[in-house]
Design a protein around this motif. Structure first.
Motif, PDB file in Angstrom:
ATOM      1  N   CYS A 158       0.823  -1.207   0.000  1.00 25.59           N
ATOM      2  CA  CYS A 158       0.000   0.000   0.000  1.00 25.59           C
ATOM      3  C   CYS A 158       0.861   1.263   0.000  1.00 25.59           C
ATOM      4  CB  CYS A 158      -0.925  -0.003   1.213  1.00 25.59           C
ATOM      5  SG  CYS A 158      -2.217  -1.274   1.153  1.00 25.59           S
ATOM      6  N   SER A 159       1.908   1.241   0.777  1.00 25.17           N
ATOM      7  CA  SER A 159       2.759   2.432   0.882  1.00 25.17           C
ATOM      8  C   SER A 159       3.597   2.654  -0.371  1.00 25.17           C
ATOM      9  CB  SER A 159       3.678   2.300   2.105  1.00 25.17           C
ATOM     10  OG  SER A 159       2.916   2.193   3.295  1.00 25.17           O
ATOM     11  N   MET A 160       4.182   1.600  -0.905  1.00 24.94           N
ATOM     12  CA  MET A 160       5.024   1.757  -2.090  1.00 24.94           C
ATOM     13  C   MET A 160       4.207   2.130  -3.323  1.00 24.94           C
ATOM     14  SD  MET A 160       8.063   1.554  -1.125  1.00 24.94           S
ATOM     15  CE  MET A 160       8.727   1.715  -2.789  1.00 24.94           C
ATOM     16  N   TYR A 161       3.013   1.597  -3.431  1.00 22.69           N
ATOM     17  CA  TYR A 161       2.176   1.934  -4.588  1.00 22.69           C
ATOM     18  C   TYR A 161       1.721   3.391  -4.512  1.00 22.69           C
ATOM     19  CZ  TYR A 161      -0.895   0.753  -8.522  1.00 22.69           C
ATOM     20  OH  TYR A 161      -1.495   0.677  -9.753  1.00 22.69           O
ATOM     21  N   LEU A 162       1.484   3.878  -3.304  1.00 22.20           N
ATOM     22  CA  LEU A 162       1.132   5.277  -3.126  1.00 22.20           C
ATOM     23  C   LEU A 162       2.314   6.186  -3.443  1.00 22.20           C
ATOM     24  CD1 LEU A 162      -0.885   7.443  -2.092  1.00 22.20           C
ATOM     25  CD2 LEU A 162       0.106   7.104   0.179  1.00 22.20           C
ATOM     26  N   LEU A 163       3.489   5.816  -2.970  1.00 23.84           N
ATOM     27  CA  LEU A 163       4.671   6.653  -3.151  1.00 23.84           C
ATOM     28  C   LEU A 163       5.137   6.716  -4.599  1.00 23.84           C
ATOM     29  CD1 LEU A 163       6.720   5.648   0.024  1.00 23.84           C
ATOM     30  CD2 LEU A 163       5.699   7.878  -0.450  1.00 23.84           C
ATOM     31  N   CYS A 164       5.143   5.571  -5.298  1.00 29.89           N
ATOM     32  CA  CYS A 164       5.691   5.586  -6.659  1.00 29.89           C
ATOM     33  C   CYS A 164       5.043   4.606  -7.616  1.00 29.89           C
ATOM     34  CB  CYS A 164       7.200   5.334  -6.621  1.00 29.89           C
ATOM     35  SG  CYS A 164       7.680   3.757  -5.865  1.00 29.89           S
ATOM     36  N   GLY A 165       4.463   3.497  -7.125  1.00 27.45           N
ATOM     37  CA  GLY A 165       3.965   2.457  -8.012  1.00 27.45           C
ATOM     38  C   GLY A 165       2.858   2.925  -8.938  1.00 27.45           C
ATOM     39  N   TYR A 166       1.877   3.646  -8.396  1.00 31.72           N
ATOM     40  CA  TYR A 166       0.766   4.133  -9.218  1.00 31.72           C
ATOM     41  C   TYR A 166       1.267   5.130 -10.263  1.00 31.72           C
ATOM     42  CZ  TYR A 166      -4.048   5.692 -10.178  1.00 31.72           C
ATOM     43  OH  TYR A 166      -5.254   5.982 -10.773  1.00 31.72           O
TER      44      TYR A 166
ATOM     45  N   MET B 230       1.919  -9.671  -4.480  1.00 31.75           N
ATOM     46  CA  MET B 230       3.026  -9.940  -3.562  1.00 31.75           C
ATOM     47  C   MET B 230       2.702 -11.079  -2.610  1.00 31.75           C
ATOM     48  SD  MET B 230       6.096  -9.043  -3.018  1.00 31.75           S
ATOM     49  CE  MET B 230       7.118 -10.034  -1.921  1.00 31.75           C
ATOM     50  N   SER B 231       1.426 -11.249  -2.268  1.00 30.40           N
ATOM     51  CA  SER B 231       1.034 -12.339  -1.366  1.00 30.40           C
ATOM     52  C   SER B 231       1.366 -13.698  -1.959  1.00 30.40           C
ATOM     53  CB  SER B 231      -0.459 -12.264  -1.060  1.00 30.40           C
ATOM     54  OG  SER B 231      -0.787 -11.107  -0.338  1.00 30.40           O
ATOM     55  N   ILE B 232       1.340 -13.800  -3.283  1.00 28.34           N
ATOM     56  CA  ILE B 232       1.643 -15.064  -3.948  1.00 28.34           C
ATOM     57  C   ILE B 232       3.067 -15.511  -3.648  1.00 28.34           C
ATOM     58  CG2 ILE B 232       1.917 -16.131  -6.235  1.00 28.34           C
ATOM     59  CD1 ILE B 232      -0.344 -14.132  -7.159  1.00 28.34           C
ATOM     60  N   VAL B 233       3.971 -14.556  -3.537  1.00 23.90           N
ATOM     61  CA  VAL B 233       5.382 -14.870  -3.285  1.00 23.90           C
ATOM     62  C   VAL B 233       5.561 -15.463  -1.888  1.00 23.90           C
ATOM     63  CG1 VAL B 233       7.734 -13.946  -3.274  1.00 23.90           C
ATOM     64  CG2 VAL B 233       6.012 -12.960  -4.815  1.00 23.90           C
ATOM     65  N   SER B 234       4.786 -14.973  -0.948  1.00 22.00           N
ATOM     66  CA  SER B 234       4.974 -15.318   0.459  1.00 22.00           C
ATOM     67  C   SER B 234       4.939 -16.820   0.717  1.00 22.00           C
ATOM     68  CB  SER B 234       3.905 -14.617   1.287  1.00 22.00           C
ATOM     69  OG  SER B 234       3.922 -15.049   2.620  1.00 22.00           O
ATOM     70  N   GLY B 235       3.909 -17.495   0.202  1.00 17.07           N
ATOM     71  CA  GLY B 235       3.766 -18.918   0.493  1.00 17.07           C
ATOM     72  C   GLY B 235       4.815 -19.783  -0.167  1.00 17.07           C
TER      73      GLY B 235
ATOM     74  N   PHE C 289      12.500  -7.343  -0.631  1.00 19.24           N
ATOM     75  CA  PHE C 289      12.055  -7.665  -1.984  1.00 19.24           C
ATOM     76  C   PHE C 289      10.667  -7.090  -2.238  1.00 19.24           C
ATOM     77  CE2 PHE C 289       9.828 -10.307  -5.074  1.00 19.24           C
ATOM     78  CZ  PHE C 289      10.713 -10.254  -6.143  1.00 19.24           C
ATOM     79  N   ALA C 290       9.795  -7.121  -1.228  1.00 20.97           N
ATOM     80  CA  ALA C 290       8.440  -6.591  -1.382  1.00 20.97           C
ATOM     81  C   ALA C 290       8.464  -5.108  -1.746  1.00 20.97           C
ATOM     82  CB  ALA C 290       7.641  -6.810  -0.098  1.00 20.97           C
TER      83      ALA C 290
ATOM     84  N   THR D 140       6.588  -4.286  -5.311  1.00 21.47           N
ATOM     85  CA  THR D 140       5.351  -3.512  -5.318  1.00 21.47           C
ATOM     86  C   THR D 140       5.544  -2.074  -5.775  1.00 21.47           C
ATOM     87  OG1 THR D 140       5.607  -2.974  -2.965  1.00 21.47           O
ATOM     88  CG2 THR D 140       4.344  -4.950  -3.517  1.00 21.47           C
ATOM     89  N   GLY D 141       6.766  -1.563  -5.611  1.00 24.69           N
ATOM     90  CA  GLY D 141       7.017  -0.186  -6.003  1.00 24.69           C
ATOM     91  C   GLY D 141       7.514  -0.021  -7.420  1.00 24.69           C
ATOM     92  N   PHE D 142       8.068  -1.104  -8.009  1.00 28.53           N
ATOM     93  CA  PHE D 142       8.684  -0.955  -9.325  1.00 28.53           C
ATOM     94  C   PHE D 142       8.361  -2.101 -10.287  1.00 28.53           C
ATOM     95  CE2 PHE D 142      12.422  -1.630 -12.134  1.00 28.53           C
ATOM     96  CZ  PHE D 142      12.299  -0.477 -12.893  1.00 28.53           C
ATOM     97  N   ILE D 143       8.654  -3.334  -9.912  1.00 23.78           N
ATOM     98  CA  ILE D 143       8.553  -4.453 -10.861  1.00 23.78           C
ATOM     99  C   ILE D 143       7.116  -4.627 -11.343  1.00 23.78           C
ATOM    100  CG2 ILE D 143       8.860  -6.932 -11.187  1.00 23.78           C
ATOM    101  CD1 ILE D 143      11.140  -6.825  -9.148  1.00 23.78           C
ATOM    102  N   TYR D 144       6.175  -4.774 -10.424  1.00 18.90           N
ATOM    103  CA  TYR D 144       4.776  -4.937 -10.819  1.00 18.90           C
ATOM    104  C   TYR D 144       4.238  -3.706 -11.555  1.00 18.90           C
ATOM    105  CZ  TYR D 144      -0.312  -5.130 -10.416  1.00 18.90           C
ATOM    106  OH  TYR D 144      -1.651  -5.086 -10.693  1.00 18.90           O
ATOM    107  N   PRO D 145       4.459  -2.488 -11.073  1.00 19.30           N
ATOM    108  CA  PRO D 145       3.908  -1.331 -11.787  1.00 19.30           C
ATOM    109  C   PRO D 145       4.400  -1.180 -13.219  1.00 19.30           C
ATOM    110  CG  PRO D 145       4.507  -0.704  -9.560  1.00 19.30           C
ATOM    111  CD  PRO D 145       5.049  -2.083  -9.765  1.00 19.30           C
ATOM    112  N   ILE D 146       5.636  -1.571 -13.497  1.00 19.30           N
ATOM    113  CA  ILE D 146       6.150  -1.415 -14.859  1.00 19.30           C
ATOM    114  C   ILE D 146       5.451  -2.377 -15.814  1.00 19.30           C
ATOM    115  CG2 ILE D 146       8.171  -1.651 -16.347  1.00 19.30           C
ATOM    116  CD1 ILE D 146       8.111   0.895 -14.635  1.00 19.30           C
ATOM    117  N   GLU D 147       5.328  -3.647 -15.415  1.00 17.43           N
ATOM    118  CA  GLU D 147       4.624  -4.563 -16.326  1.00 17.43           C
ATOM    119  C   GLU D 147       3.135  -4.229 -16.380  1.00 17.43           C
ATOM    120  OE1 GLU D 147       2.518  -7.321 -15.579  1.00 17.43           O
ATOM    121  OE2 GLU D 147       2.615  -7.406 -13.390  1.00 17.43           O
TER     122      GLU D 147
END
Length: 417
Positions: free
Chosen positions: A59-67, A122-127, A141-142, A146-153
């Motif tokens: 939530c924090s990383m997407y607010l700061l830069c991901g979105y 990111m929850s998928i990675v956890s398990g 890694f999260a 969440t701040g870069f890898i997912y938002p770019i794709e």
């Protein structure tokens, strides 16, 4: 009168977005319960800590830069240097967006709906990396995921900045079989490759040993929570509700989502019975999730019966995928790579069967682009973390459980001592 109609549509669509976002947020509880049920008791506190922590980080990383990366939204916190309001401009201007432009809901509700998708990824990675990864390495890694890898794709697909060839071939992913689920599974795969299996998982000859989870009722509860949350995941991706056409679309998406989950459950249950000679609850649970992942790429255009068939294909596939990964010594305690990765790819490739706007070539190319981007960037990040601080807890810490070494407290102290 026209203004009142617009205002009503704006209010209903915004409310619907927020409710669906809340349902997707509730999936975080589903992942937490599912994973806590499928790990050993001595790793329960740590897996729960990971799930709550990753949600907050996402939530924090997407607010700061991901979105911003994904949609060019001005969601970077403004005014830190100049003393202006900390409310991002893109959110403060939302009230005017619904009447003279394309938007028919508050942009704040759109952000909320998008951010819970990031946390799901990111929850998928956890398990997949459970029971042997250092907690703070996972959190590091999260931050990047969440701040870069997912938002770019996401920008290349949902964000409108499509790789030209993907755009020409009409890549389609309605709610994220590839963009969310396969991406999360790919990041998980890279972590598993560099991390290695849990100690004792494989014999010297390479045969897999079963490591039972500590709480199957909890895993079952987690699956039902995810099943419920998926109605928000897919239903909210219609993006609006307040007209007849959209309402009908939402209803069909709900119906097909449920049908695919049921089909996946039945097929996995029967497949496990034929292979193992008995019912296997964990395969049944993964069958439910496999059906849900597969229908996520296109839950609107199939008939309910065809959606059930798609779910059944995913339910069979997930069982064989889990067994195949074990033969490859890829230790995934919860089956996340098979459920979200293999069945995410399946979902993408099923789209053109019912959606004539999509092509098999475009779907495959889109899947390849997502996989390559997430795989390469993730393995770089994991590799740096491994070189700098290491990925694994020690052998002694793994033996006593990550609860004590990483969190200093046990989930079930009266039962584990």
């Amino acid at each position: 009168m026209q203004s009142q109609i617009f205002e009503m549509q704006y209010a209903l669509n915004t409310f619907y977005f927020l409710v669906c976002g809340a349902l997707v947020m509730w999936m975080a509880a589903g992942f937490a319960m599912l994973e806590a049920g499928l790990v050993r008791a001595k790793n329960t506190t740590e897996i729960l800590t990971k799930n709550v922590g990753l949600f907050a980080i996402a939530c924090s990383m997407y607010l700061l830069c991901g979105y911003y990366f994904m949609y060019d939204g001005s969601l970077l916190l403004s005014g830190i240097a100049g003393g202006e309001s900390l409310v991002p401009d893109a959110l403060s201007q939302a009230a005017e967006n619904g009447f003279n432009g394309d938007a028919v809901y508050s942009q704040a509700s759109d952000f909320f709906f998008q951010v819970v998708f990031v946390a799901t990824c990111m929850s998928i990675v956890s398990g997949a990396v459970a029971e042997r990864m250092k907690l703070w390495v996972f959190f590091a890694f999260a931050v990047v995921m969440t701040g870069f890898i997912y938002p770019i794709e996401g920008a290349w697909t949902w964000g409108g900045k499509a790789v030209p060839l993907i755009g020409e071939l009409n890549f389609s992913d309605f709610a994220g079989s590839g963009i969310v689920h396969m991406a999360g599974a790919t990041a998980a795969l890279t972590g598993v490759l560099l991390l290695g299996p849990r100690r004792g998982k494989y014999t010297a000859s390479g045969a897999a040993r079963a490591i039972p989870g500590a709480n199957l009722p909890l895993a079952t509860l987690g699956t039902f929570i995810l099943w419920l949350g998926w109605f928000g995941f897919n239903g909210g991706s219609v993006l609006k509700l307040a007209d007849v056409s959209s309402a009908n679309s939402v209803a069909m998406v709900f119906l097909n989502t449920n049908a695919a989950a049921a089909g996946g459950a039945i097929a996995a249950l029967i497949t496990a019975r034929l292979i193992f000679g008995r019912a296997d609850l964990t395969m049944l649970l993964n069958g439910v999730l496999a059906g849900l992942v597969a229908i996520t790429a296109e839950p609107l255009t199939p008939t309910p019966l065809l959606a059930t068939v798609f779910g059944m294909v995913a339910g069979v596939l997930v069982v064989f995928s889990i067994l195949a990964l074990d033969k490859l010594k890829l230790d995934d305690p919860v089956g996340a790579i098979s459920v979200h990765g293999v069945c995410g790819l399946l979902g993408l490739m099923l789209v053109p069967i019912t959606n004539s706007d999509a092509t098999f070539g475009g779907q495959l190319l889109g899947a390849v682009v997502i996989f390559v981007w997430v795989f390469v960037t993730s393995i770089i990040v994991w590799g740096i973390l491994k070189a700098v601080v290491g990925l694994r807890i020690s052998e002694a810490e793994e033996y006593e459980g990550a609860d004590l070494s990483e969190c200093g407290q046990e989930a079930y102290p009266e039962f584990t001592r």
